[in-house]
Write an enzyme that holds these catalytic residues in place. Structure first.
Site, PDB file in Angstrom:
ATOM      1  N   GLU A   1      -7.041  -0.601  14.984  1.00  0.00           N
ATOM      2  CA  GLU A   1      -7.503  -1.643  14.059  1.00  0.00           C
ATOM      3  C   GLU A   1      -6.859  -2.691  13.554  1.00  0.00           C
ATOM      4  OE1 GLU A   1      -9.437  -0.151  10.437  1.00  0.00           O
ATOM      5  OE2 GLU A   1      -9.453  -1.920   9.578  1.00  0.00           O
TER       6      GLU A   1
ATOM      7  N   SER B   1     -10.870  -6.157   9.811  1.00  0.00           N
ATOM      8  CA  SER B   1     -12.395  -5.750   9.076  1.00  0.00           C
ATOM      9  C   SER B   1     -12.961  -6.972   8.230  1.00  0.00           C
ATOM     10  CB  SER B   1     -11.944  -4.524   8.305  1.00  0.00           C
ATOM     11  OG  SER B   1     -13.102  -3.800   7.790  1.00  0.00           O
TER      12      SER B   1
ATOM     13  N   ARG C   1       1.961   1.374  10.499  1.00  0.00           N
ATOM     14  CA  ARG C   1       1.567   1.680   9.101  1.00  0.00           C
ATOM     15  C   ARG C   1       2.539   1.663   8.079  1.00  0.00           C
ATOM     16  NH1 ARG C   1      -3.022   3.903   7.885  1.00  0.00           N
ATOM     17  NH2 ARG C   1      -3.214   4.763   9.914  1.00  0.00           N
TER      18      ARG C   1
ATOM     19  N   ARG D   1       0.294  -5.375  12.844  1.00  0.00           N
ATOM     20  CA  ARG D   1      -0.719  -5.051  13.816  1.00  0.00           C
ATOM     21  C   ARG D   1      -0.864  -6.061  15.187  1.00  0.00           C
ATOM     22  NH1 ARG D   1      -4.512  -0.636  11.425  1.00  0.00           N
ATOM     23  NH2 ARG D   1      -3.096   0.720  10.638  1.00  0.00           N
TER      24      ARG D   1
ATOM     25  N   ARG E   1       0.944  -1.066   0.121  1.00  0.00           N
ATOM     26  CA  ARG E   1      -0.072   0.049  -0.045  1.00  0.00           C
ATOM     27  C   ARG E   1       0.996   1.333   0.044  1.00  0.00           C
ATOM     28  NH1 ARG E   1      -5.126  -1.622   3.943  1.00  0.00           N
ATOM     29  NH2 ARG E   1      -5.431  -3.664   3.088  1.00  0.00           N
TER      30      ARG E   1
END
Lengths: 520, 373
Positions: free
Chosen positions: A429, A432, A357, A483, A342
């Site tokens: 987070e 998801s 990140r 994460r 990403r």
């Protein structure tokens, strides 16, 4: 005006990109790329600003969601310049939209989408009229031809042919415009989804509580440094910021997390996969992402139509593209391990430290294709699997039912899980789970043939198969490695500098029970 | 003239100096460009000639005898539902694939087992970035931007996808001076690798044999110059132990001078017998690059022996830094290993036996059997 999907809450793995349709605000097209400065959609700007000002909401979520304005930038400066039209067609149900336009309009508003429903309806009507016109002309030509019994004046005939040709070209162009606008319309929303911005999310479930430390808590970066687990500095020289090397036990931890997660999910009847990490950009688009726009999350390959995947959802979604599956093969349940890439363009601020990140990471992703009447059920199954995984690892977390403004265009409903990260002193987070109903399948062209025969007695030569229907697709993060590493290091740190390894992972680490400082 | 130089005189001299410097700079650039093409020197024992001149150092095992018609890995993969090339072709293009079912577990097992074996030899495990600056790719001796390059570049960026973890690992100590006591540095890195395979054509590209993306475990050593021959032998020994443990039939080749590639002083390739392809196929390569890469990456070490002279006041008695030697070797290139294992361990009943060392890493699974439908 490219394929613009609404900005919504972007889950860790569902790279939902913001959309600024240049058709609605003529001056916005050239500046739509810079989400901070341009005359962006009201909703998008307000979300960014409100996040900036809000202190209690985890700021790290800001870049993940406020990221990536998707509008494909016009190459010329003219604001009316259209961007590349989609090279493929989504099987959008225009009639349904027309028949339910109030509900669709309300949904577009609730989701802060920039889709231009008015324009879609207008274009659709025009298209229907044009189609009628083409048909009328064809009939007229045939009638004339019959009457004249082939003795039509050449110039007359030519005139009719020209007219027909022009109409068809106009129709084609209209269909393209219609597609482009209609593809922006977000998925419908589950009736139980809270309406509003991210602060409206409902907590469905809370598990555990923040662990109490009797000593000063370190964040994962400090732990990583002391235990020689990562190297960000060397990676910065070799690759750039937000890249890293994992070292020593962190490597074993990544392998253990992936292996354990795969084995747990497989037990639930999922087929394991590894996937290509380079895919054609059209596949990326069909899944609801925007590969080519300023601030895109997607890395593109030079001299090619290929992109790097940001999530295995994309190559897995592509497996059954343009297919008709048998009903008996459903549900298809896949669990895919891949690296994800990403750009994190536009992400800024402290919520980007360390592993939180990064540009590249390992992820285990679940993906289901099922019958429409079963997608709610499988959404619950996916969230249950995730909760079981994180409970097994002893994490303190909460499951959120995301609000309408935070869903992202493809999702009908989305559950996010946020885990307590003591070193960052907030929830972050870690997964998801989205039910995309038929949003992706209409773009990817994935249908199934219901197996119940129609009631009528089969006539000679007539098939009694029911017409194919679009499947529903769902995706959910089983394990986003960096994460998880943040969570495990920060939650399981000990006063003596060691980090305890949760029991389920130990067999996958050769029995290792803790990570200790290296003697020098 | 003691400062009383005519302005025009002075200007003329300054101009002259400037022109000379520019000419020098330009010359240095040309020199660099040409000189960088000069390949590494060659170990005296390396056979001179083309690829047919390679010397077989060692042969282990022999081709297994089958009492039934042998299938190649593609057919086995289809029958056992282990890969999907067709869907990948639609989604990504040719030479891409999905691994499915036991093939996924096999990849994980190969990587995990290989890592654990190599770690026992004192190597530090790493995972690496797979996007790197193109300058780092060049410093390792590869050519990212040229026709028929093997390297994928990222649009709008100076970054490339790595074709091997050798590149990001080589870059870790770029522009550094290491202490002698830290040598040797031994890394074992797991990464995905991406190769355009531009120009590759012919039957030697079927299935998993030549693909654009694959998983690989790579060994990398930085050491003192006088130790690189020793570590080259250590690397090839580790590789041979790995492949022997898996029961493969293979031969180790001392590659010929025409086949080395610019960075390598000496290169050992291992080719394993692939019964489905009916030939030997390369499964690993171990190169001693001596100081070729380190001179480009700027990796030096400071020898710890003090110079003999008595230290003068204010004068350092440290020996001047020297360039390290670097070596790299494939511990496991997953797709080719899968080809080997499927084709060698196939059974008449359509199953594939899993070699013992891998079973603990596959939850005890002993064989891959056809799925019941």
């Amino acid at each position: 005006m490219g394929l613009q999907c609404c900005l919504g809450g972007t889950a860790l793995h569902t790279l939902k990109l913001a959309a600024i349709p240049s058709s609605s605000t003529s001056s916005s097209s050239s500046s739509s790329c810079r989400f901070v400065f341009g005359p962006l959609s009201r909703a998008f700007t307000s979300r960014f600003l409100s996040r900036h000002n809000r202190s209690q909401r985890p700021p790290f979520l800001l870049p993940l969601r406020a990221l990536s304005v998707s509008a494909a930038p016009p190459t010329k400066t003219s604001p009316d310049e259209k961007v590349a039209k989609p090279q493929w067609k989504a099987a959008i149900d225009f009639k349904w939209i027309t028949d339910n336009k109030d509900a669709v309009a309300a949904n577009v508003r609730n989701r802060n989408s920039n889709a231009n429903l008015e324009l879609v309806l207008e274009l659709y009507e025009k298209m229907l009229d044009l189609q009628k016109e083409v048909e009328r002309l064809r009939k007229e030509r045939n009638a004339v031809a019959n009457k004249m019994k082939g003795k039509l004046e050449p110039s007359e005939r030519q005139k009719l042919i020209e007219e027909g040709k022009n109409l068809k070209e106009e129709l084609l162009s209209l269909e393209e415009d219609l597609q482009q606008e209609a593809q922006c319309i977000p998925n419908i929303t589950h009736p139980d989804v809270p309406i509003g911005g991210e602060e409206c999310a409902i907590t469905r479930k809370t598990v555990g509580s923040p662990c109490k430390f009797s000593f000063p808590v370190k964040d994962h970066l400090q732990l990583g440094k002391e235990l020689d687990l990562f190297d960000f500095d060397a990676a910065s020289e070799v690759s750039g910021s937000k890249f890293y090397y994992l070292k020593n036990e962190a490597v074993m931890l990544e392998m253990a997390l992936v292996n354990w997660t795969l084995s747990q999910v497989i037990k639930n009847g999922f087929t394991p996969l590894t996937t290509p990490e380079l895919v054609r950009s059209s596949v990326v688009e069909k899944c609801g992402f925007q590969p080519r726009g300023d601030n895109t999350q997607v890395y593109s390959i030079e001299g090619s139509d290929q992109c790097l995947i940001g999530t295995a959802e994309i190559p897995v979604g592509g497996i059954h593209m343009d297919s008709i599956l048998s009903e008996s093969s459903l549900p298809l349940k896949y669990v895919a391990f891949s690296h994800c890439f990403r750009t994190e363009a536009g992400a800024a601020g402290t919520a980007t430290r360390g592993l939180y990140r990064v540009h590249q990471f390992s992820k285990v992703e679940m993906f289901i294709l099922c019958r429409p009447d079963e997608s709610d059920f499988y959404h619950e199954e996916l969230i249950r699997i995730e909760e079981d995984l994180f409970s097994s690892l002893g994490l303190h977390y909460k499951t959120l039912d995301m609000a309408s403004g935070d869903l992202g265009a493809p999702a009908y409903r989305k559950y996010d899980i946020e885990a307590w990260m003591p070193g960052l002193e907030r929830f972050g987070e870690i997964s998801s789970a989205s039910n995309c109903t038929d949003y992706q399948s209409r773009r990817l062209g994935i249908r199934y043939r219901p197996s119940e025969p129609s009631g009528a007695t089969p006539k000679k030569g007539k098939s009694n198969l029911a017409p194919p229907q679009f499947v529903h697709t769902l995706n959910a993060t089983a394990c986003a490695v960096p994460r998880m590493i943040v969570c495990l290091l920060e939650n399981y740190q000990q006063e003596n500098g060691c980090v305890i390894i949760p029991e389920p992972l130990r067999p996958f680490m050769g029995g290792l029970e803790l990570i200790a400082p290296k003697s020098r | 003239m003691k400062g009383k130089l005519e302005p025009s005189e002075r200007q003329k001299l300054i101009e002259e100096g400037k022109n000379l410097k520019e000419e020098l700079l330009s010359l240095e650039e040309d020199l660099q460009q040409e000189a960088q093409c000069i390949p590494n020197i060659t170990h005296p024992d390396v056979p001179i000639g083309g690829e047919e001149c390679a010397i077989t150092r060692k042969t282990v095992g022999s081709p297994c005898k089958f009492s039934f018609p042998v299938k190649d890995h593609l057919q086995l993969g289809k029958e056992l539902d282990l890969f999907d090339f067709d869907a990948a072709s639609e989604v990504s293009g040719s030479k891409f694939y999905y691994l499915k079912n036991e093939a996924v577990m096999l990849e994980m097992a190969l990587v995990n087992w290989t890592l654990s074996q190599v770690i026992k030899n004192g190597f530090t495990p790493l995972t690496t970035p797979e996007l790197v600056r193109s300058s780092v790719v060049e410093k390792c001796g590869f050519q990212p931007r040229g026709d028929n390059t093997q390297v994928y570049s990222i649009e709008g960026s100076d970054q490339c996808l790595i074709g091997t973890a050798e590149i990001p690992v080589g870059g870790i100590h770029m522009d550094s001076i290491l202490s002698e006591s830290s040598l040797p540095l031994k890394y074992v890195a797991f990464s995905h690798c991406f190769r355009t395979e531009a120009g590759a054509a012919g039957t030697a590209t079927r299935g998993l044999y030549r693909v654009h993306q694959f998983s690989k475990v790579e060994m990398f050593i930085l050491c003192r110059p006088d130790e690189s021959d020793f570590y080259h032998e250590e690397l090839i020994r580790i590789e041979e132990d790995l492949f022997s443990s898996l029961g493969l039939h293979y031969k180790t080749l001392d590659m010929a001078s025409g086949d080395l590639g610019a960075p390598a002083y000496r290169k050992y390739d291992i080719e394993a017998w692939m019964p489905g392809l009916e030939r030997f196929g390369e499964i690993s390569s171990a190169s001693n690059c001596t100081d070729y890469q380190s001179r480009r990456l700027g990796i030096r070490y400071r020898p710890s022996e003090p110079s003999g002279a008595t230290p003068k006041k204010g004068k350092s008695n440290l020996a001047p830094p020297q360039f390290v030697h670097t070596l790299n070797a494939t511990a496991c290139a997953v797709p080719r290993m899968i080809v080997c294992l499927l084709e060698n361990y196939q059974q008449e009943n359509g199953c594939v036996i899993i070699p013992e060392p891998l079973r603990p890493f596959m939850g005890g699974l002993e064989l891959i059997a056809p799925k019941s439908r």
